[in-house]
Design a protein around this motif. Structure first.
Motif, PDB file in Angstrom:
ATOM      1  N   SER A 145       0.948  -1.342  -0.039  1.00 13.28           N
ATOM      2  CA  SER A 145      -0.131   0.151   0.007  1.00 13.28           C
ATOM      3  C   SER A 145       1.048   1.245  -0.039  1.00 13.28           C
ATOM      4  N   GLY A 146       0.156   2.293  -0.240  1.00 13.45           N
ATOM      5  CA  GLY A 146       0.873   3.779  -0.178  1.00 13.45           C
ATOM      6  C   GLY A 146       0.932   3.953   1.345  1.00 13.45           C
ATOM      7  N   LEU A 147       1.910   4.916   1.663  1.00 14.12           N
ATOM      8  CA  LEU A 147       2.008   5.440   2.893  1.00 14.12           C
ATOM      9  C   LEU A 147       0.997   6.221   3.605  1.00 14.12           C
ATOM     10  N   THR A 204       6.056  -4.181   3.230  1.00 18.59           N
ATOM     11  CA  THR A 204       7.426  -4.018   2.701  1.00 18.59           C
ATOM     12  C   THR A 204       8.335  -3.212   3.714  1.00 18.59           C
ATOM     13  N   GLU A 207       6.964   0.336   4.134  1.00 15.76           N
ATOM     14  CA  GLU A 207       5.585   0.373   4.898  1.00 15.76           C
ATOM     15  C   GLU A 207       6.180   0.008   6.164  1.00 15.76           C
ATOM     16  N   ALA A 238       9.884  -2.138  -2.546  1.00 18.63           N
ATOM     17  CA  ALA A 238      10.748  -0.963  -2.281  1.00 18.63           C
ATOM     18  C   ALA A 238      12.144  -0.997  -2.577  1.00 18.63           C
ATOM     19  N   GLU A 240      13.793  -1.585  -5.319  1.00 13.99           N
ATOM     20  CA  GLU A 240      14.211  -0.538  -6.709  1.00 13.99           C
ATOM     21  C   GLU A 240      15.377  -1.025  -7.173  1.00 13.99           C
ATOM     22  N   LYS A 254      12.482   7.943  -0.514  1.00 13.15           N
ATOM     23  CA  LYS A 254      12.153   6.641  -0.112  1.00 13.15           C
ATOM     24  C   LYS A 254      13.232   6.203   1.031  1.00 13.15           C
ATOM     25  N   LEU A 312      11.688  -7.136 -11.479  1.00 10.74           N
ATOM     26  CA  LEU A 312      10.455  -6.373 -11.806  1.00 10.74           C
ATOM     27  C   LEU A 312      10.526  -5.413 -13.117  1.00 10.74           C
ATOM     28  N   SER A 313      10.222  -5.549 -14.033  1.00 12.18           N
ATOM     29  CA  SER A 313      10.657  -4.878 -15.317  1.00 12.18           C
ATOM     30  C   SER A 313      10.017  -3.413 -15.154  1.00 12.18           C
ATOM     31  N   PHE A 314      10.625  -2.203 -15.260  1.00 13.72           N
ATOM     32  CA  PHE A 314       9.870  -1.009 -15.041  1.00 13.72           C
ATOM     33  C   PHE A 314       8.849  -0.736 -16.376  1.00 13.72           C
ATOM     34  N   VAL A 315       7.630  -0.391 -15.722  1.00 13.42           N
ATOM     35  CA  VAL A 315       6.517  -0.098 -16.699  1.00 13.42           C
ATOM     36  C   VAL A 315       6.429   1.378 -16.646  1.00 13.42           C
ATOM     37  N   LYS A 359       4.377  -8.276 -15.371  1.00 11.09           N
ATOM     38  CA  LYS A 359       5.161  -7.294 -16.012  1.00 11.09           C
ATOM     39  C   LYS A 359       5.807  -7.742 -17.529  1.00 11.09           C
ATOM     40  N   ILE A 385      -0.866  -1.614  -9.381  1.00  9.95           N
ATOM     41  CA  ILE A 385       0.336  -1.048  -9.602  1.00  9.95           C
ATOM     42  C   ILE A 385       0.712  -0.833 -10.938  1.00  9.95           C
ATOM     43  N   ALA A 389       0.376   2.187 -14.280  1.00  4.30           N
ATOM     44  CA  ALA A 389       1.499   2.597 -14.710  1.00  4.30           C
ATOM     45  C   ALA A 389       1.374   2.603 -16.113  1.00  4.30           C
TER      46      ALA A 389
HETATM   47  C1  SAM Z   1       3.852   0.603  -5.372  1.00  7.39           C
HETATM   48  S1  SAM Z   1       4.713   0.001  -4.126  1.00  7.39           S
HETATM   49  C2  SAM Z   1       3.619  -0.161  -2.788  1.00  7.39           C
HETATM   50  C3  SAM Z   1       4.239  -0.564  -1.601  1.00  7.39           C
HETATM   51  C4  SAM Z   1       4.980   0.559  -0.766  1.00  7.39           C
HETATM   52  N1  SAM Z   1       4.566   1.783  -1.087  1.00  7.39           N
HETATM   53  C5  SAM Z   1       6.522   0.534  -1.201  1.00  7.39           C
HETATM   54  O1  SAM Z   1       6.908   1.091  -1.973  1.00  7.39           O
HETATM   55  O2  SAM Z   1       7.313  -0.415  -0.700  1.00  7.39           O
HETATM   56  C6  SAM Z   1       5.209  -1.598  -4.561  1.00  7.39           C
HETATM   57  C7  SAM Z   1       6.367  -1.650  -5.500  1.00  7.39           C
HETATM   58  O3  SAM Z   1       5.723  -1.511  -6.936  1.00  7.39           O
HETATM   59  C8  SAM Z   1       6.802  -1.526  -8.010  1.00  7.39           C
HETATM   60  N2  SAM Z   1       6.480  -0.479  -8.961  1.00  7.39           N
HETATM   61  C9  SAM Z   1       5.763   0.786  -8.805  1.00  7.39           C
HETATM   62  N3  SAM Z   1       5.657   1.265  -9.847  1.00  7.39           N
HETATM   63  C10 SAM Z   1       6.121   0.481 -10.829  1.00  7.39           C
HETATM   64  C11 SAM Z   1       6.272   0.472 -12.228  1.00  7.39           C
HETATM   65  N4  SAM Z   1       5.862   1.705 -12.778  1.00  7.39           N
HETATM   66  N5  SAM Z   1       7.114  -0.265 -12.751  1.00  7.39           N
HETATM   67  C12 SAM Z   1       7.324  -1.367 -12.123  1.00  7.39           C
HETATM   68  N6  SAM Z   1       7.224  -1.852 -10.951  1.00  7.39           N
HETATM   69  C13 SAM Z   1       6.723  -0.625 -10.308  1.00  7.39           C
HETATM   70  C14 SAM Z   1       7.963  -0.994  -7.048  1.00  7.39           C
HETATM   71  O4  SAM Z   1       9.149  -1.893  -7.277  1.00  7.39           O
HETATM   72  C15 SAM Z   1       7.587  -0.636  -5.532  1.00  7.39           C
HETATM   73  O5  SAM Z   1       8.429  -0.900  -4.663  1.00  7.39           O
END
Ligand code: SAM
Ligand SMILES: Nc1c(NC[C@H](O)[C@H](O)[C@H](O)CO)[nH]c(=O)[nH]c1=O
Ligand code: TYR
Ligand code: SF4
Length: 462
Positions: A145-147, A204, A207, A238, A240, A254, A312-315, A359, A385, A389
């Motif tokens: 979740s978001g914070l 995470t 969190e 988290a 990254e 972060k 996790l490949s960036f979207v 992904k 998520i 994106a």
């Molecule tokens: C959205 S956060 C939710 C949990 C918490 N807020 C955190 O940051 O740990 C969970 C994860 O989603 C992944 N995420 C967020 N946006 C993304 C994107 N555009 N592409 C790929 N992964 C993404 C990131 O690795 C992030 O740590």
């Protein structure tokens, strides 16, 4: 393959892919099963720093070595879990530039007059979602979740945060009365979601940081309290890229690399299994990716608490990084393949490497099961998520989808528990297929009548 990721030439990072090692030596070490150095990993990830771009023949050599290593380490089984994503809130002020999941928290305040697309669930609402999904046979609920500024660990935590002179500015806290919807406390959410014997995978390190902000509590004590409330394991998102110079660009708000590691160690010390991730394919280069793998491997050497690693490949489509021109695209196919393969070869102490269909989509995620990955994620039933994106690979996979896809590449399909200790091989000819490991699972298909085409979102309770 973009030059950006292969060489990091267009960015002034301290760390760039430049080594004294040769590709041939690195490949020989990988094939022999020797422990790889960061320089070895960089040579493999770039298919050699002696040439620009990805060399297709060398790439196949790396993928083949990783596929063999996968077979030696974990055999041919392709595992997946019957799970549900239930994210509690999108309210978040952290401002990560790769994220379009979050909505700034002021939009959730009762006084805010505009519209927004976010949501917050009360503990009772979370429980109802998990309860419904249990009847479909899920084993696990994953919740990230978001914070939310009103989110606190428990009432003691709230009292501490309220004692600050200016809690919003100092510790990102506002009382629930300021908001349309009250997420309750983390402990209340855990109690609510830990229902009917489901495995709760949540909290995470980011969190957990929020759940101890403004206090001198350790991560271990916070995770212990969450565990007492029903938490079973923690997701290592988290992460990254765990290199400070990259975090400064993509997520300056972060927790740091060191704090992420401390959080994971706290969770493991509290007796929880954890997963680990990398989110790659944005501003970082191949050196950063391998440095990240080293942080993860060192953590696993110390703890042995990591059950799986998830690239996790960036979207990119709807993210601030793209909108502000900091990136123009995500990872190329060859980069995804090499990320999985080098993860398998470098992480000699983590058994399970996940291919994430959310992904990569079906075709690529299946290919990645032949590049070093052995796990195929889970059914998830709902996704926010990646979708927000700009990702388009859908929100669920049924057991029939899984069995069909895994059988198509000639591998055994295996339902697993979150911790991989329980496994059930599925007989492909015995359709239709449903989960058996969840507390209420009896083999009935979870998504009866649903054809997942990989592109169409489906309702969570289908
Ligand atoms: C959205 S956060 C939710 C949990 C918490 N807020 C955190 O940051 O740990 C969970 C994860 O989603 C992944 N995420 C967020 N946006 C993304 C994107 N555009 N592409 C790929 N992964 C993404 C990131 O690795 C992030 O740590
Ligand atoms: N449970 C897993 C997920 N769930 C989807 C996530 O909630 C999320 O939408 C996204 O992956 C975050 O970047 N995703 C995985 O890749 N692997 C899982 O095991
Ligand atoms: N299975 C991984 C991957 C994951 C990735 C993103 C998530 O939001 C959740 C989970 C984990 O549990 O950590
Ligand atoms: S990645 Fe997590 S912490 Fe960062 S903005 Fe998104 S929800 Fe908030």
């Amino acid at each position: 393959m973009s030059d950006r990721s292969a060489t990091g030439l267009d960015r002034s990072f301290e760390h760039v892919p430049d080594t004294d090692q040769s590709f041939e030596n690195a490949l020989a070490k990988a094939r022999a099963g020797d422990r790889l150095t960061v320089a070895d990993g960089v040579e493999l990830m770039t298919t050699g720093t002696d040439c620009d771009g990805i060399d297709p023949v060398r790439k196949e050599q790396v993928l083949e070595a990783a596929d063999r290593r996968r077979a030696e380490m974990v055999g041919d089984d392709v595992t997946f879990v019957a799970n549900l994503n239930n994210n509690v809130t999108t309210a978040c002020n952290t401002g990560c530039l790769f994220c379009n999941f979050k909505n700034t928290a002021h939009q959730f305040e009762s006084e805010y007059e505009g519209d927004h697309t976010g949501f917050t669930k009360t503990p009772a609402e979370s429980r109802a979602v998990v309860e419904d999904a249990l009847d479909t046979g899920i084993y696990e609920v994953t919740s990230v979740s978001g914070l939310h500024p009103a989110f606190v660990l428990n009432e003691d935590h709230r009292e501490i945060l309220e004692s600050y002179e200016n809690p919003y500015a100092e510790v990102d806290y506002k009382p629930p009365e300021a908001y349309d919807k009250d997420p309750g406390t983390y402990v209340e959410q855990m109690r609510a979601m830990s229902v009917g014997g489901v495995h709760l995978h949540s909290m995470t390190p980011e969190e957990a940081y929020h759940a101890r902000r403004g206090t001198d509590w350790s991560y271990e004590e916070v995770y212990r309290e969450l565990k007492d409330a029903g938490l079973d394991s923690a997701p290592g998102t988290a992460a990254e890229i765990l290199v400070p110079e990259v975090r400064e660009v993509i997520c300056p708000g972060k927790i740091s690399t060191a704090e992420w590691v401390e959080g994971m160690e706290g969770a493991i010390a509290a007796g929880l299994d954890v997963t680990a991730t990398i989110m790659y394919g944005h501003v970082e280069n191949a050196a950063h990716r391998v440095m990240h793998l080293k942080v993860i491997r060192d953590l696993q050497d110390r703890t042995d608490g990591i059950t799986e690693f998830v690239p996790l490949s960036f979207v990119y489509q709807n993210t601030p990084l793209y909108e502000r021109g900091l990136v123009t695209e995500g990872a190329a196919d060859a980069e995804d393949e090499l990320m999985i393969a080098v993860s398998r070869l470098f992480l000699d102490n983590i058994d399970n490497i996940q291919s994430s269909w959310v992904k990569f989509g079906n075709a690529k995620s299946l290919k990645l099961l032949n590049c070093g990955a052995n796990d195929f994620m889970g059914t998830i039933l709902s996704e926010e998520i990646t979708k927000r994106a700009g990702g388009g690979y859908g929100e669920y996979r049924s057991f029939d989808d899984y069995v069909e896809m895994i059988s198509a590449i000639g591998r055994p399909a295996v339902e697993r528990s979150t911790d991989y200790r329980q496994r059930r091989r599925i007989a492909p000819d015995d359709a239709p297929h449903g989960p058996m490991l969840g507390p209420r699972a009896d083999g009935t298909p979870m998504l009866a009548g649903c054809e997942s085409d990989g592109g169409e979102p489906a309702p969570a309770d289908d």
